[in-house]
Every structure is written in structure tokens, then in C-alpha cells.
Scaffold this motif. Structure first.
Motif, mmCIF file in Angstrom:
data_model
loop_
_atom_site.group_PDB
_atom_site.id
_atom_site.type_symbol
_atom_site.label_atom_id
_atom_site.label_comp_id
_atom_site.label_asym_id
_atom_site.label_seq_id
_atom_site.Cartn_x
_atom_site.Cartn_y
_atom_site.Cartn_z
ATOM 1 N N SER A 144 0.839 -1.194 0.000
ATOM 2 C CA SER A 144 0.000 0.000 0.000
ATOM 3 C C SER A 144 0.878 1.248 0.000
ATOM 4 C CB SER A 144 -0.953 0.011 1.204
ATOM 5 O OG SER A 144 -0.286 -0.260 2.410
ATOM 6 N N ALA A 145 0.365 2.316 -0.625
ATOM 7 C CA ALA A 145 1.186 3.504 -0.866
ATOM 8 C C ALA A 145 0.770 4.716 -0.039
ATOM 9 C CB ALA A 145 1.132 3.868 -2.355
ATOM 10 N N SER A 146 -0.335 4.633 0.687
ATOM 11 C CA SER A 146 -0.829 5.771 1.461
ATOM 12 C C SER A 146 -1.576 5.252 2.675
ATOM 13 C CB SER A 146 -1.771 6.626 0.609
ATOM 14 O OG SER A 146 -2.958 5.903 0.297
ATOM 15 N N ARG A 176 7.078 6.845 6.764
ATOM 16 C CA ARG A 176 6.449 7.696 5.746
ATOM 17 C C ARG A 176 4.954 7.418 5.626
ATOM 18 N NH1 ARG A 176 7.001 12.599 3.916
ATOM 19 N NH2 ARG A 176 4.831 12.568 4.566
ATOM 20 N N THR A 177 4.547 6.142 5.796
ATOM 21 C CA THR A 177 3.123 5.812 5.818
ATOM 22 C C THR A 177 2.666 5.434 7.218
ATOM 23 O OG1 THR A 177 3.225 5.031 3.521
ATOM 24 C CG2 THR A 177 1.335 4.327 4.823
ATOM 25 N N SER A 178 3.474 4.677 7.943
ATOM 26 C CA SER A 178 3.053 4.184 9.259
ATOM 27 C C SER A 178 2.781 5.319 10.233
ATOM 28 C CB SER A 178 4.114 3.245 9.843
ATOM 29 O OG SER A 178 5.310 3.944 10.161
ATOM 30 N N HIS A 179 3.543 6.413 10.140
ATOM 31 C CA HIS A 179 3.399 7.520 11.082
ATOM 32 C C HIS A 179 2.804 8.777 10.453
ATOM 33 C CE1 HIS A 179 5.768 4.896 13.575
ATOM 34 N NE2 HIS A 179 5.769 5.760 14.562
ATOM 35 N N GLU A 180 2.462 8.722 9.173
ATOM 36 C CA GLU A 180 1.808 9.869 8.539
ATOM 37 C C GLU A 180 0.340 9.895 8.944
ATOM 38 O OE1 GLU A 180 0.345 10.887 4.094
ATOM 39 O OE2 GLU A 180 2.516 10.623 4.300
ATOM 40 N N VAL A 181 -0.142 11.060 9.339
ATOM 41 C CA VAL A 181 -1.539 11.221 9.749
ATOM 42 C C VAL A 181 -2.331 11.791 8.578
ATOM 43 C CG1 VAL A 181 -3.107 12.344 11.374
ATOM 44 C CG2 VAL A 181 -0.850 11.608 12.143
ATOM 45 N N GLY A 278 4.932 1.405 -3.051
ATOM 46 C CA GLY A 278 5.071 2.084 -1.775
ATOM 47 C C GLY A 278 4.742 3.558 -1.874
ATOM 48 N N SER A 279 5.088 4.306 -0.822
ATOM 49 C CA SER A 279 4.684 5.710 -0.710
ATOM 50 C C SER A 279 5.254 6.574 -1.825
ATOM 51 C CB SER A 279 5.120 6.274 0.650
ATOM 52 O OG SER A 279 6.533 6.223 0.790
ATOM 53 N N GLY A 280 6.360 6.152 -2.438
ATOM 54 C CA GLY A 280 6.921 6.906 -3.554
ATOM 55 C C GLY A 280 5.937 7.049 -4.701
ATOM 56 N N CYS A 281 4.991 6.104 -4.816
ATOM 57 C CA CYS A 281 3.963 6.188 -5.872
ATOM 58 C C CYS A 281 3.183 7.495 -5.788
ATOM 59 C CB CYS A 281 2.991 5.021 -5.755
ATOM 60 S SG CYS A 281 3.682 3.405 -6.100
ATOM 61 N N GLU A 282 2.934 7.953 -4.576
ATOM 62 C CA GLU A 282 2.136 9.161 -4.394
ATOM 63 C C GLU A 282 2.875 10.387 -4.929
ATOM 64 O OE1 GLU A 282 -1.280 9.287 -2.297
ATOM 65 O OE2 GLU A 282 -0.910 7.742 -3.803
ATOM 66 N N ALA A 283 4.155 10.485 -4.618
ATOM 67 C CA ALA A 283 4.945 11.620 -5.099
ATOM 68 C C ALA A 283 5.093 11.584 -6.619
ATOM 69 C CB ALA A 283 6.322 11.634 -4.428
ATOM 70 N N VAL A 284 5.274 10.381 -7.186
ATOM 71 C CA VAL A 284 5.376 10.277 -8.640
ATOM 72 C C VAL A 284 4.037 10.613 -9.293
ATOM 73 C CG1 VAL A 284 5.964 8.781 -10.579
ATOM 74 C CG2 VAL A 284 7.199 8.534 -8.426
ATOM 75 N N GLN A 479 -8.092 19.305 -2.059
ATOM 76 C CA GLN A 479 -7.956 18.084 -2.849
ATOM 77 C C GLN A 479 -7.113 17.053 -2.093
ATOM 78 O OE1 GLN A 479 -6.905 21.085 -4.825
ATOM 79 N NE2 GLN A 479 -9.046 21.326 -5.419
ATOM 80 N N PRO A 480 -7.248 15.767 -2.479
ATOM 81 C CA PRO A 480 -6.385 14.742 -1.866
ATOM 82 C C PRO A 480 -4.916 15.132 -1.977
ATOM 83 C CG PRO A 480 -8.089 13.690 -3.189
ATOM 84 C CD PRO A 480 -8.200 15.178 -3.450
ATOM 85 N N ILE A 481 -4.155 14.837 -0.939
ATOM 86 C CA ILE A 481 -2.756 15.255 -0.860
ATOM 87 C C ILE A 481 -1.855 14.050 -1.139
ATOM 88 C CG2 ILE A 481 -0.963 16.194 0.658
ATOM 89 C CD1 ILE A 481 -3.298 17.657 2.145
ATOM 90 N N HIS A 482 -1.048 14.153 -2.202
ATOM 91 C CA HIS A 482 -0.148 13.066 -2.602
ATOM 92 C C HIS A 482 1.311 13.367 -2.259
ATOM 93 C CE1 HIS A 482 -3.346 11.033 -4.859
ATOM 94 N NE2 HIS A 482 -3.664 12.201 -5.381
ATOM 95 N N SER A 483 1.559 14.415 -1.516
ATOM 96 C CA SER A 483 2.931 14.896 -1.290
ATOM 97 C C SER A 483 3.607 14.105 -0.174
ATOM 98 C CB SER A 483 2.916 16.386 -0.953
ATOM 99 O OG SER A 483 2.175 17.113 -1.907
ATOM 100 N N THR A 484 4.184 12.959 -0.520
ATOM 101 C CA THR A 484 4.839 12.109 0.478
ATOM 102 C C THR A 484 6.313 12.490 0.622
ATOM 103 O OG1 THR A 484 5.100 10.461 -1.273
ATOM 104 C CG2 THR A 484 3.270 10.154 0.263
ATOM 105 N N TYR A 485 6.537 13.759 0.918
ATOM 106 C CA TYR A 485 7.893 14.272 1.109
ATOM 107 C C TYR A 485 7.801 15.504 1.995
ATOM 108 C CZ TYR A 485 6.041 16.992 -2.806
ATOM 109 O OH TYR A 485 5.228 17.752 -3.610
#
Length: 636
Positions: A144-146, A176-181, A278-284, A479-485
Motif C-alpha cells: 500500500s502507498a498511502s 512515511r506511511t506508518s506515522h503519517e496522519v 510504496g509511498s513513492g507512488c504518491e509523489a510520482v 484536494q487529496p494530498i499526494h505529497s509524500t515528502y
């Protein structure tokens, strides 16, 4: 129409909410960054919280991860629905039992917050080193990526494992995902029950070891039968991708959220494609949207089901126009001809008769990124796409570091930024255990619950944790937030500890005209004179609006000793404009009653006093020209 249920939670809690409700036995041994999943489960069990069948799961803490794996294996043999949570070296200790569980075709889901393995040094942060070390065990692997996907895939993997009989390793990026709220849509007990047909549960029960139906398991086999027996699992693995996709399709009917084993996003006629998981998918995903808006023919292929790897579906998901592919792995296998996902992609393309499926394909290159939670930003992603545009793209590259030893790294433009102006981006500098992170998590919950905005929070901890610096990164938008950085262009920045002012170049991450909030020990007349010269110059150059409060003084006056978190939270809402001030104050007080109610009315009232006093002590700083200020203090 069914009412949607939202919650503002981190990835660990999202997974735990589902895993706890669809299992009967949970064996745990905490390891960072998966510990919270175990802690939530233990807490809910102690409170007598039931699962979807009305019983309270048995949560048992073992003495090591090896013991956990043995306990899970044993519980599964009794026909119980069983799960566990782990990461890193903890997962490696489970591998012997994982081979047995998979070899016996026993359904279960291990939820893994993927983390670096200890090699030249130990790291508590995230990459895919651990899960890649377990890929030969026979477990299916779903990524999962988010936070929303982590919640959803916890349910989908449970449904898929029960029907396929292949055990699943559901993984997501540690920290990056486990602790992201995030603000996520959740499922009711009824939704979860409808998603998991009871026939598969009864079938699992029927395979339990019992004197009433004796079976032989765990034998030692000789060469005359071992090979043949090992091949008997093939039909189950061949069926697993179809079963998993069916589970995803049924989940879409239930929730409206459609997933595929390989999800493509971007220009339908893309020529350059990045493949990763993984979470990099969101940034890409976010970067592809930006680049396609400029006319670039690019796309991203997100890998969901990594094992079993469905080569047919993978190739079908790629645009027929694809010319160059970059496969990004978040792990390193020294000495290999390529990293795991890269090799799988090369094999999938080779086996698919690429000339008929992707006639224009010129090259497939592999790269490494994000080890130990190293940043992975749009600037780096653009560099990967730029590399694909070269006549001879660099292969086996790294991105995000400066490799001055073996020269594998790609150059990238550090100033490249694509964050939208309608997103509130806030950074908070605090001290571990000073309450800053807790207050920010409360702020995210308030915004997630009281507005229609999407909310995201990510917290950078020093590995020494309590007593070290913490940096909170909060985003809010329509809008949904994809910024995993991490945020590098904040429009709000707060320094909760005065000592940090001359230790960190924090103002380099704030945009011109932004708002800077300082918790100061000095009086209103003294603050400017005590700011280092380089800070004064940045304030003037960027034309920042600077606001100051003596949070410690307000907290002490409210009876809260040195706990400044509530005071600074009020200031954030007053200055950021995310919510109208009156609504924000009411929401903060509501959150205080919910958070501190169990500690008694006195604690609640002290926090409310701090809220009421905070705005009376907040003031805008009078900025004095630099030449009238103190002698220079060098920038750190």
C-alpha cells in the motif's frame, strides 16, 4: 445513500483498526516503526472492544519475534483467524515459520511497516530491505502507498488470503506511511463483515488440527516425494492474482475505491514510465500530473501485488506507446545483476513478447531511491524522467544522494517545486516530549473532522527521540494530498523553542510573505534585538509576518507548568486562517475535553484557560531595519 465515515489517523492505527476487527488471535512483539499497531490492539483488547463477530481478540505478547511467528503458526493450526505486526530484523526472525505457514497453505496476514535492515549501521527508518528478504517464503506480498490504501489493503488482503489460502504479507513504508496522519474513509463492522464471506472462514476452521479429524502435517520428506510435493502449490499461486483482483473489485463495489494489481496513472500515450511501489507512488503520481499538464508524455505504474507477480497484467497495464521504463527499488542487493523489482519487470517484459505488446520499447533501466527514509521529491522524480529522455539512459542509478564513490547518482534541480498554492503548508520546530507533535496531531484531527479539507501530517523524529528536535510537517487543502515528502516551501513556520533560532536555518524553508511564529522568552521590546542577524536579514528579505508569544509564561499562568502545546496550537489556528477563529477556538476546546477528560476536570480547565489566555498574549513583532540591530551572528 450510505453515510461516509471519516477518521484522521496514522497508517499504523489505520491498519490496526482493520486487523483487530477481522482476527481472533494477535501475537505481538513491538519493534519500531510497527509498535503502534501492537499497542493499539493491546489497548483495545484490554478495554474489551469486540471484533466484527462480537468477540474480544486474544492479544498475547511474546518474548521475541521468533516466538510471535511460532504463536501465529500454532494458532492458525487451531483454525483461529490470526495476525501479527512487525518490521526489519523482527520480520527476519519470522522467516522460518513463514516458510512453514506458506508451505501448508495457511491463510493469514502479516502487516509490516517496512524498515531498513541493519547492515553497515542500524536504522529505524523505512525502506523495502526487510520485505525483499522475505520474498522467497511463499507469502503473497501486497503493497500500500498511502494511509487510505493501508486501511483498505488490510481488509483486501484478509479477504484474499482466506479464499486463496496463500498467506499475505501486507507492507507499507515505515514512518512515511506508518506515522503519517491523514484523513481517511473508514468501514463499519457491517461493511467489513460483508467483505469477508463466512464460507472461507468456515473452510479455514475445517482445516484445523483436531483429534476428530486426524491429518498428518510437518513430516520429514525424502528425495522421492519432496520435489513433487513442492510443486503441488502451483495452482494456488496461479489463482492468487485473480482472487486478489476479485477482492479489489468487490471492495470497490462496497466503497467506490477501485484498485488494480498494477495501477497506471498518467498520459494514456506516455513514452516514459516509472514503475515502483510504496509511498513513492504518491509523489510520482503528483509529479506526473504536473509534467503532463506541461505536455510531457509521462506516466507511473504502481505495483500493488508484488507476489505472485502477474506478468500478463503488468504488461497490459503499460501504455502501448511506452518507449523507456525506469524501475525504482527502495532497497539494495549488493552483487545482484539488479534490484528485485527491476529484475521482475525485465523478466515480465521478456516473457510477454514485447514486440507485439509494446512495439516501441527501447530501454528498461533500474534505480535505487529512498533507503532509510531518504527524501524522494518531485525534483528527483523529474531527474528520473529526464534520464529516460536521454539517448542512452543511465542504468543502475541512485537518486537523492551524491554518490561520489561509484558515481551512480543522478543530478537534480533542488529548487524544483510543484506544490499548489491552495495548500496550507506548515512546519513546526519542537523538542521531543514538549507536546508539539501531540498538539499538531490534534490540529490535523480538528481540521479533518471540522472541515471538508484533506489533511496530512508527518513528523520527523531524531532516532534519539525524547529530548531531541522534532519537526512537524502539516498540509491542508481541498484536494487529496499526494505529497509524500517534506515541506520545503512553507507558508507558515513556527519555532516552539527559542534555542533553535540560531541552531537551524529554518527560514530557508518559508516562502516570501509567509508567517513566522516564535515562542520567545523575551519581552516584546527585546525580541528583535535577541534575534541573530542572519534571521533578521531573512525576515526583512522575505518580508515575513512575524508573531511572538511567551508560551511558557502563558502556560505557567494557566497552571500548566511548562506545557506549551495548547498555547502554540491556538496561535497556529489564529494565524493560519485554516478555520475561522471562533470555530477554531471552539474546536480546540472540544478536542481538549476529549483528550484530557479522563485526567479530570482540573486538567481540562487548565488547558481551556491556556486557550483563553493565548490570544491575549500574541502580538505581531515590530521589525527594525538591520543596521539598527545587534552585531552579526553567523548562520549555522
Amino acid at each position: 445513500m450510505k453515510t461516509k465515515i471519516f477518521a484522521t489517523i496514522d497508517g499504523n492505527e489505520a491498519v490496526a483498526q482493520v486487523a483487530y476487527r477481522v482476527n481472533e488471535v494477535i501475537a505481538i512483539y513491538p519493534i519500531t516503526p510497527s509498535s503502534n499497531m501492537a499497542e493499539w490492539s493491546d489497548t483495545w483488547a484490554s478495554e474489551g472492544k469486540p471484533n466484527i463477530w462480537g468477540t474480544v481478540p486474544t492479544v498475547v505478547e511474546m518474548q521475541s519475534e521468533a516466538g510471535v511467528a511460532g504463536a501465529v503458526h500454532g494458532a492458525l493450526q487451531t483454525g483461529s483467524l490470526t495476525t501479527t505486526f512487525t518490521a526489519s530484523q523482527g520480520l527476519l526472525l519470522m522467516i522460518p515459520n513463514m516458510y512453514k505457514i506458506a508451505g501448508e497453505l495457511t491463510p493469514t496476514v502479516f502487516h509490516v511497516s517496512a524498515r531498513s535492515l541493519a547492515t553497515q549501521g542500524l536504522s529505524i527508518f523505512g525502506d523495502h530491505s526487510d520485505v525483499m528478504a522475505a520474498r522467497a517464503t511463499g507469502f503473497a506480498m501486497l503493497c500500500s502507498a498511502s494511509v487510505q490504501e493501508a486501511y483498505d489493503f488490510a481488509a483486501i488482503s484478509t479477504r484474499a488470503t482466506l479464499e486463496s489460502r496463500i498467506p499475505f504479507l501486507h507492507f507499507f513504508d515505515g514512518f512515511r506511511t506508518s506515522h503519517e496522519v491523514d484523513k481517511v474513509e473508514t468501514l463499519s463492522h457491517e461493511d467489513l463483515r460483508s467483505h469477508i464471506p463466512e464460507e472461507f472462514i468456515f473452510a479455514h476452521r475445517a482445516r484445523a488440527m483436531t483429534p476428530d479429524r486426524p491429518v498428518l502435517r510437518g513430516t520429514a520428506q525424502n528425495p522421492d516425494v519432496y520435489f513433487q510435493s513442492r510443486e503441488t502449490v502451483n495452482p494456488y499461486y496461479l489463482a492468487c492474482p485473480d482472487i486478489t483482483q476479485k477482492a479489489m473489485d468487490e471492495f470497490a463495489k462496497l466503497t467506490g475505491r477501485q484498485y488494480k494489481l498494477f495501477d497506471y496513472h498518467g498520459d494514456p500515450e506516455a513514452e516514459r514510465v516509472i514503475v515502483l511501489m510504496g509511498s513513492g507512488c504518491e509523489a510520482v503520481h503528483e509529479t506526473v500530473d504536473y509534467l503532463t499538464s506541461l505536455g510531457e508524455k509521462v506516466g507511473v505504474l504502481k505495483v500493488r501485488l508484488y507476489r505472485p507477480f502477474d506478468t500478463t497484467r503488468f504488461v497490459e497495464a503499460l501504455p502501448v506507446t511506452t518507449r523507456n521504463i525506469a524501475v525504482l527499488d527502495r532497497t539494495k542487493e549488493p552483487g545482484a545483476s539488479g534490484e528485485p523489482l527491476y529484475l521482475d519487470v525485465v523478466a515480465a517484459i521478456q516473457q510477454s513478447n514485447p514486440k507485439s505488446k509494446i512495439p516501441n520499447l527501447k530501454s528498461i533501466v533500474g534505480g535505487r531511491y529512498g533507503l532509510s527514509s531518504k527524501e524522494f521529491t518531485p525534483a528527483m522524480i523529474k531527474a528520473v524522467f529526464d534520464n529516460l529522455a536521454l539517448a542512452e539512459p543511465k542504468n543502475h542509478f541512485t537518486v537523492g544522494i551524491n554518490d561520489d564513490v561509484s558515481h551512480t547518482s543522478l543530478e537534480y534541480d533542488h529548487d524544483f517545486n510543484i506544490e499548489a498554492d491552495n495548500i496550507v503548508r506548515a512546519i513546526f520546530y519542537g523538542l521531543g516530549a514538549d507536546g508539539t507533535v501531540g498538539a499538531n496531531k490534534n490540529s490535523i484531527k480538528i481540521i479533518g473532522e471540522e472541515t471538508n479539507n484533506y489533511a496530512q501530517g508527518y513528523f520527523v523524529y531524531d532516532s534519539k527521540k525524547s529530548g531531541s528536535v522534532t519537526v512537524s510537517h502539516l498540509r491542508f487543502g481541498p484536494q487529496p494530498i499526494h505529497s509524500t515528502y517534506l515541506i520545503t516551501k512553507a507558508n507558515f513556520l513556527a519555532c516552539h523553542q527559542w534555542d533553535f533560532i540560531d541552531k537551524f536555518s529554518m527560514l530557508q524553508d518559508i516562502v516570501p510573505g509567509g508567517t513566522f511564529l516564535i515562542n520567545s522568552l523575551y519581552s516584546q521590546e527585546e525580541v528583535w534585538q535577541h534575534l541573530p542577524l542572519f534571521v533578521q536579514e531573512q525576515i526583512i528579505q522575505k518580508q515575513l509576518k512575524v508573531y511572538v508569544i511567551n508560551g511558557y509564561q502563558v502556560a505557567r499562568a494557566a497552571g500548566m507548568a511548562g506545557h506549551i502545546n495548547t498555547v502554540m496550537q491556538v496561535c497556529f489556528f489564529a494565524l493560519s486562517g485554516v478555520l475561522p477563529k471562533d470555530e477554531a477556538i471552539a474546536a480546540i476546546k472540544k478536542a481538549i475535553r476529549k483528550t484530557y477528560g479522563k485526567k479530570g476536570d482540573e486538567v481540562v480547565q487548565k488547558n481551556i484557560n491556556a486557550v483563553d489566555m493565548a490570544l491575549d498574549n500574541l502580538y505581531e513583532l515590530n521589525i527594525i531595519p538591520t543596521e539598527q540591530s545587534q552585531s552579526p551572528i553567523p548562520s549555522p
